[in-house]
Design a protein around this motif. Sequence first.
Motif, PDB file in Angstrom:
ATOM      1  N   ALA A 110      -8.711  -0.977   2.148  1.00  0.00           N
ATOM      2  CA  ALA A 110      -9.236  -0.974   0.780  1.00  0.00           C
ATOM      3  C   ALA A 110      -8.112  -1.099  -0.239  1.00  0.00           C
ATOM      4  CB  ALA A 110     -10.036   0.302   0.535  1.00  0.00           C
ATOM      5  N   ALA A 111      -6.980  -0.424   0.024  1.00  0.00           N
ATOM      6  CA  ALA A 111      -5.850  -0.501  -0.904  1.00  0.00           C
ATOM      7  C   ALA A 111      -5.297  -1.919  -0.980  1.00  0.00           C
ATOM      8  CB  ALA A 111      -4.760   0.475  -0.475  1.00  0.00           C
ATOM      9  N   SER A 147       0.857  -1.188   0.000  1.00  0.00           N
ATOM     10  CA  SER A 147       0.000   0.000   0.000  1.00  0.00           C
ATOM     11  C   SER A 147       0.890   1.234   0.000  1.00  0.00           C
ATOM     12  CB  SER A 147      -0.908   0.012   1.228  1.00  0.00           C
ATOM     13  OG  SER A 147      -0.143   0.056   2.421  1.00  0.00           O
ATOM     14  N   ALA A 148       0.543   2.211  -0.845  1.00  0.00           N
ATOM     15  CA  ALA A 148       1.386   3.402  -0.986  1.00  0.00           C
ATOM     16  C   ALA A 148       0.524   4.658  -0.937  1.00  0.00           C
ATOM     17  CB  ALA A 148       2.159   3.357  -2.305  1.00  0.00           C
ATOM     18  N   TYR A 149       1.086   5.699  -0.318  1.00  0.00           N
ATOM     19  CA  TYR A 149       0.425   6.999  -0.252  1.00  0.00           C
ATOM     20  C   TYR A 149       1.509   8.057  -0.323  1.00  0.00           C
ATOM     21  CZ  TYR A 149      -2.694  10.722   1.380  1.00  0.00           C
ATOM     22  OH  TYR A 149      -3.438  11.866   1.485  1.00  0.00           O
ATOM     23  N   GLY A 185      -4.760   6.895  -3.757  1.00  0.00           N
ATOM     24  CA  GLY A 185      -5.247   8.249  -3.986  1.00  0.00           C
ATOM     25  C   GLY A 185      -4.289   9.332  -3.545  1.00  0.00           C
ATOM     26  N   SER A 186      -3.008   9.169  -3.820  1.00  0.00           N
ATOM     27  CA  SER A 186      -2.017  10.165  -3.391  1.00  0.00           C
ATOM     28  C   SER A 186      -2.356  11.549  -3.926  1.00  0.00           C
ATOM     29  CB  SER A 186      -0.622   9.774  -3.893  1.00  0.00           C
ATOM     30  OG  SER A 186      -0.182   8.569  -3.304  1.00  0.00           O
ATOM     31  N   PRO A 187      -2.405  12.570  -3.039  1.00  0.00           N
ATOM     32  CA  PRO A 187      -2.690  13.932  -3.512  1.00  0.00           C
ATOM     33  C   PRO A 187      -1.504  14.571  -4.230  1.00  0.00           C
ATOM     34  CG  PRO A 187      -2.318  13.937  -1.149  1.00  0.00           C
ATOM     35  CD  PRO A 187      -2.336  12.500  -1.570  1.00  0.00           C
ATOM     36  N   ALA A 188      -0.296  14.145  -3.915  1.00  0.00           N
ATOM     37  CA  ALA A 188       0.893  14.695  -4.571  1.00  0.00           C
ATOM     38  C   ALA A 188       1.056  14.083  -5.957  1.00  0.00           C
ATOM     39  CB  ALA A 188       2.131  14.437  -3.721  1.00  0.00           C
ATOM     40  N   LYS A 209      -4.067   2.184  -9.206  1.00  0.00           N
ATOM     41  CA  LYS A 209      -4.331   3.524  -8.677  1.00  0.00           C
ATOM     42  C   LYS A 209      -5.760   3.613  -8.172  1.00  0.00           C
ATOM     43  CE  LYS A 209      -1.111   5.590 -12.009  1.00  0.00           C
ATOM     44  NZ  LYS A 209      -0.976   6.543 -13.145  1.00  0.00           N
ATOM     45  N   GLN A 210      -5.896   3.934  -6.878  1.00  0.00           N
ATOM     46  CA  GLN A 210      -7.205   4.191  -6.297  1.00  0.00           C
ATOM     47  C   GLN A 210      -7.616   5.619  -6.652  1.00  0.00           C
ATOM     48  OE1 GLN A 210      -8.170   1.112  -5.341  1.00  0.00           O
ATOM     49  NE2 GLN A 210      -8.421   1.417  -3.136  1.00  0.00           N
ATOM     50  N   GLY A 211      -8.863   5.819  -7.033  1.00  0.00           N
ATOM     51  CA  GLY A 211      -9.316   7.147  -7.426  1.00  0.00           C
ATOM     52  C   GLY A 211      -9.282   8.147  -6.286  1.00  0.00           C
ATOM     53  N   VAL A 212      -9.576   7.670  -5.080  1.00  0.00           N
ATOM     54  CA  VAL A 212      -9.556   8.518  -3.884  1.00  0.00           C
ATOM     55  C   VAL A 212      -8.851   7.752  -2.773  1.00  0.00           C
ATOM     56  CG1 VAL A 212     -11.663   9.766  -4.481  1.00  0.00           C
ATOM     57  CG2 VAL A 212     -11.819   7.667  -3.132  1.00  0.00           C
TER      58      VAL A 212
END
Length: 312
Positions: A70-71, A12-14, A40-43, A61-64
């Motif tokens: 969940a990831a 899992s990555a953020y 859903g990384s914002p960066a 890639k998760q949309g949000v």
Amino acid sequence: MTSAHRVAAIISAYNPPADLVTKVERLARQVEGIIVVDDGSPADVSAVLQDLEEAGAVVLKQGVNSGIAAALNAGIRHAAESSPDFFLTLDQDSELDPDYVARALEAYTAAAAQGVAVGMVCAESHNGHPVLLQRPGVPFPEAFDPMQSGTLIPAATFDAAGLLEEDLFIDCVDSEFTARIRELGLKAIVAPGANISHAVGESRPMLVGKWHVTIGGQKRFVHSHAPFRVYYITRNSLVMYRRYLTKQPLWVMRRMGLDIIFDGIRVVYGPHRARQVAAIAFGIRDALTGRMGRISAKENALVSPRRKKADA
């Protein structure tokens, strides 16, 4: 890697850092396939994700931002299409010793040969420190409360227990899953010699006034979490305790006692004390009312430390 068992790793990555690419390259020597799920990384992490793909990982890639459960579930479902024998779940800030997977598979094989119903295989040590055990001194000791990162899970365990609980969002996802498989008679055994390196949060000296607390000749430090994490820890722990108190009372009471100690240390010695207390209060309230999922934007703003304005 050559093994009788096929292992798929799920990370899992953020906002994944660039050094995750190197970790994936090293991990590839131990497993057959790697899936990195960007939650859903914002960066803008497009360059890192491209490098991960070039290193051999499948990137989803998760949309949000949907939370770690969940990831990981998204990655598990994708990996299951190729029918691996085991799934290895990891955080982006974890790294396994070079022989970790081999040791975990050896532990599984040895325990299964003795009739142990193995639900998962966990690290014996984190950052070189032994994990807590349910009962030390037995042939195949069980981890008391293993973290999901570094957990080797047979495909049959997910078939029997289902996937990770997404309503928890972040914290206690691993604890709840471990408690759930115990209800099925499955064991969370440790693999002898298996060590994982993992970030443990912000560290600061434990001070009483100006005195650095020293016990047994060693200066003590406080490992603290951001207040929003304390919210999840509080809420999800209480939800889990209510669910398993009558089924696993000794485990719940022991874990609850540790929670009280750690919360007390955070509030007394950690940073952002008022916000820590507020996060605990919000977590208690939402556990009692049944509000799950992601922390609300309003509460997150209340517990999050304000950023200092940049100098003009």
